[in-house]
Design a protein around this motif. Structure first.
Motif, PDB file in Angstrom:
ATOM      1  N   ARG A 111     -52.828  29.484 -24.012  1.00 22.33           N
ATOM      2  CA  ARG A 111     -51.956  29.821 -22.889  1.00 22.33           C
ATOM      3  C   ARG A 111     -52.205  31.245 -22.405  1.00 22.33           C
ATOM      4  O   ARG A 111     -52.246  31.505 -21.193  1.00 22.33           O
ATOM      5  N   ALA A 112     -52.381  32.179 -23.333  1.00 18.59           N
ATOM      6  CA  ALA A 112     -52.620  33.572 -22.931  1.00 18.59           C
ATOM      7  C   ALA A 112     -53.934  33.711 -22.174  1.00 18.59           C
ATOM      8  O   ALA A 112     -54.004  34.407 -21.142  1.00 18.59           O
ATOM      9  N   PHE A 113     -54.992  33.068 -22.658  1.00 20.22           N
ATOM     10  CA  PHE A 113     -56.274  33.133 -21.955  1.00 20.22           C
ATOM     11  C   PHE A 113     -56.192  32.426 -20.608  1.00 20.22           C
ATOM     12  O   PHE A 113     -56.769  32.898 -19.612  1.00 20.22           O
ATOM     13  N   ALA A 114     -55.485  31.296 -20.554  1.00 16.20           N
ATOM     14  CA  ALA A 114     -55.340  30.593 -19.279  1.00 16.20           C
ATOM     15  C   ALA A 114     -54.618  31.469 -18.265  1.00 16.20           C
ATOM     16  O   ALA A 114     -55.002  31.510 -17.077  1.00 16.20           O
TER      17      ALA A 114
ATOM     18  N   ALA B 134     -60.392  29.419 -23.508  1.00 14.87           N
ATOM     19  CA  ALA B 134     -59.279  28.468 -23.483  1.00 14.87           C
ATOM     20  C   ALA B 134     -59.810  27.042 -23.532  1.00 14.87           C
ATOM     21  O   ALA B 134     -59.316  26.194 -24.300  1.00 14.87           O
ATOM     22  N   GLU B 135     -60.821  26.755 -22.735  1.00 16.16           N
ATOM     23  CA  GLU B 135     -61.376  25.398 -22.710  1.00 16.16           C
ATOM     24  C   GLU B 135     -62.091  25.055 -24.014  1.00 16.16           C
ATOM     25  O   GLU B 135     -62.010  23.916 -24.495  1.00 16.16           O
ATOM     26  N   GLN B 136     -62.769  26.027 -24.608  1.00 20.58           N
ATOM     27  CA  GLN B 136     -63.414  25.785 -25.899  1.00 20.58           C
ATOM     28  C   GLN B 136     -62.370  25.454 -26.971  1.00 20.58           C
ATOM     29  O   GLN B 136     -62.603  24.608 -27.847  1.00 20.58           O
ATOM     30  N   THR B 137     -61.230  26.116 -26.898  1.00 14.80           N
ATOM     31  CA  THR B 137     -60.193  25.878 -27.893  1.00 14.80           C
ATOM     32  C   THR B 137     -59.501  24.543 -27.656  1.00 14.80           C
ATOM     33  O   THR B 137     -59.098  23.861 -28.611  1.00 14.80           O
ATOM     34  N   VAL B 138     -59.372  24.141 -26.407  1.00 15.34           N
ATOM     35  CA  VAL B 138     -58.883  22.788 -26.126  1.00 15.34           C
ATOM     36  C   VAL B 138     -59.819  21.764 -26.749  1.00 15.34           C
ATOM     37  O   VAL B 138     -59.381  20.762 -27.326  1.00 15.34           O
ATOM     38  N   ASP B 139     -61.117  22.002 -26.662  1.00 18.51           N
ATOM     39  CA  ASP B 139     -62.092  21.102 -27.271  1.00 18.51           C
ATOM     40  C   ASP B 139     -61.868  21.009 -28.783  1.00 18.51           C
ATOM     41  O   ASP B 139     -61.924  19.923 -29.366  1.00 18.51           O
TER      42      ASP B 139
ATOM     43  N   ALA C 179     -49.163  24.579 -23.683  1.00 20.01           N
ATOM     44  CA  ALA C 179     -50.345  25.406 -23.428  1.00 20.01           C
ATOM     45  C   ALA C 179     -51.407  24.633 -22.664  1.00 20.01           C
ATOM     46  O   ALA C 179     -52.016  25.155 -21.712  1.00 20.01           O
ATOM     47  N   LEU C 180     -51.653  23.404 -23.065  1.00 19.80           N
ATOM     48  CA  LEU C 180     -52.668  22.594 -22.382  1.00 19.80           C
ATOM     49  C   LEU C 180     -52.255  22.285 -20.949  1.00 19.80           C
ATOM     50  O   LEU C 180     -53.098  22.261 -20.041  1.00 19.80           O
TER      51      LEU C 180
END
Length: 542
Positions: free
Chosen positions: A235-238, A253-258, A311-312
């Motif tokens: 969420r912070a990076f987004a 952020a997207e890498q962590t969603v992965d 967050a997502l």
């Protein structure tokens, strides 16, 4: 009982009233071992100290040993934590603390056993004490004023590490809510901190963020990966991407969603954590392919899934990332189906063992509500679910002074004493402010204000770790709402999500003319827009 505890020579009991009853009948103190599935030092203590035959025999003969999974028992964690894990705590049969420590090797453990036995023989139950937070209740109440936000900005400036980023000059924690507070008040501090986090705590091969850094320069990463901490950083990076448009913030952020949607995905929702392993994470990427990855605790915790879903969905709001939205909705649906009953949230339910957690904990109520209010803003869904959880929380957990208890005032040990955690009160107040704007019901705003005011007398002593408190006070005094007269997902609604700052609320399908957005500040309408461009101009001018 986890496998590490089972492999020791200690005859562990589960946390609960029965263990304390046995201690009372036998006239023995209780040894609490607070551990976590992700905790490397906890496993080391099991493999060494608790596996030493003479120590185990001494513990089994002279104490009632109890193993506690702190992720599954958050109220026990908050009452008995000795500053980290493992926590080794000696308590009376009434649950009062005799003494405690963190990690103990064999020699240190022998010494503390001898000391506790001498104290117990001399004083018995009188050797116990109740922590001040449980004796004194909430800090002094006070008035919610702009000075609280000003004080926190001063704290940011005083504590910021100009050389390495982050706040403080010792161990560095990511503090994602502090980053979010700084994004609109000290953006250079926020972005420099995120750059340090991205450089030093992001696992660029397996994905996910490590917990914290032991050194001021962000070296010596503690390599556990927890769902809630990773969600906070997504969420912070987004939000940093929303303010800067810099792909360098979107990509982590997207890498962590992965990572969350692969390694931590159970098939139904998100797993609680992945253990740290210094040996594994120091391997070269090619060598990791042939090594066993650290253990994943597949417990689905309601609070962490609420945070992850929110967050997502925040990332989806800024980027249209459909994978993030899809997995967030699946996790929320699972929590609502399996862990929520008429607004009361169950902490977890283990389908393999049949074990279930406590119900109605503030941590779960607040964080699931936060996920639902974010979903309402982004997808237009879950209005009634959010109301039900909020109403249960207000009815069951808010005391007369406005503060919220961390759960029912009942349970073993010190769990029958009320505790008022500042950070969780802040999270709930934040979600209630969202809900007030979404529903138009002032009772939610009133409840948030009462909760915040219950701690305001101590605001001048708060540090950057609770910057979220100052953010909520700012939202209370200067609420900002975008009421969108189109359905969720329309071009105008999507534009509003991107244009609104992260402390504002976007209300899709609001009761305003079709095709218009009305901007409200402090309860008063300050402008109208009917296109994304005019909305951007309005938000800039207001």
């Amino acid at each position: 009982m986890d496998e590490h505890a089972a492999d020791t020579k200690v005859e562990w009991r589960e946390w609960g009233e029965e263990a304390f009853a046995v201690a009372d009948r036998s006239g023995k103190p209780v040894l609490l071992s607070l551990s976590a599935p992700w905790c490397t030092h906890c496993h080391e203590m099991d493999a060494t100290t608790y596996s030493e035959p003479r120590i185990a025999a001494n513990v089994n003969d002279g104490f009632v040993p109890v193993r506690v999974d702190v992720d599954r028992h958050p109220r026990v964690r908050e009452r008995y934590n000795m500053g980290g894990f493992p926590s080794t705590v000696f308590v009376t049969p009434e649950g009062e603390i005799i003494t405690g420590a963190g990690y103990l090797g064999i020699d240190g453990f022998r010494d503390i056993l001898t000391s506790v036995r001498q104290t117990w023989d001399a004083k018995g139950t009188e050797s116990g004490r109740v922590p001040r937070a449980l004796r004194d209740g909430t800090p002094p109440a006070g008035e919610v004023t702009p000075r609280i936000e000003e004080h926190m900005v001063e704290q940011l400036l005083a504590a910021f590490d100009d050389e390495f980023g982050g706040w403080g000059t010792d161990t560095k924690f990511p503090l994602p809510r502090t980053v979010e507070f700084a994004l609109v008040r000290a953006r250079d501090q926020a972005t420099r901190t995120l750059e340090a986090i991205r450089t030093h705590l992001l696992d660029t091969y397996d994905g996910g963020f490590y917990r914290y850094a032991l050194e001021r320069n962000w070296g010596g990463a503690s390599r556990e990966k927890l769902l809630d901490e990773n969600a906070g950083l997504i969420r912070a990076f987004a939000r940093a991407y929303r303010y800067t448009g810099d792909e360098g913030y979107r990509e982590p952020a997207e890498q962590t969603v992965d990572y969350l949607t692969t390694t931590l995905w159970t098939g139904d929702a998100f797993a609680a954590s992945q253990a740290g392993s210094e040996e594994y994470y120091q391997l070269e990427p090619t060598d990791r392919e042939d090594a066993d990855a650290p253990h994943v605790d597949e417990t689905v915790l309601a609070d962490r899934n609420g945070l992850a879903a929110g967050a997502l969905l925040a990332l989806h709001a800024y980027t249209d990332d459909e994978r993030a939205r899809r997995y967030a909705e699946r996790a929320l649906d699972h929590v609502l189906t399996e862990l929520v009953d008429d607004g009361e949230v169950l902490h977890f339910a283990d389908p393999e063992t049949g074990e279930v957690g406590e119900a109605g904990l503030l941590l779960d109520q607040a964080r699931v509500l936060e996920g639902l209010t974010t979903a309402w803003q982004v997808t237009g869904d879950h209005a009634e679910d959010a109301r039900a959880i909020a109403d249960y929380t207000l009815d069951e957990l808010q005391d007369a002074d406005g503060a919220f208890r961390d759960g029912p005032a009942a349970g073993a040990g010190l769990c029958d004493r009320a505790l008022y955690p500042l950070d969780t009160n802040v999270e709930l107040a934040d979600a209630l402010l969202d809900l007030a704007a979404l529903t138009g019901e002032e009772r939610y705003r009133d409840a948030a204000r009462d909760a915040v005011a219950a701690f305001a007398g101590a605001a001048d002593r708060m540090g950057v770790e609770v910057a979220g408190y100052a953010a909520v006070t700012s939202r209370l005094q200067s609420p900002r709402t975008f009421r969108v007269g189109t359905r969720a997902g329309s071009d105008l609604h999507r534009a509003a999500l991107r244009i609104a700052d992260h402390e504002a609320v976007v209300v899709p399908g609001a009761d305003v003319p079709d095709g218009e957005v009305h901007l409200f500040e402090g309860g008063e309408q300050v402008g109208t827009a009917d296109t994304p461009d005019s909305l951007a101009d309005l938000a800039t001018d207001a």
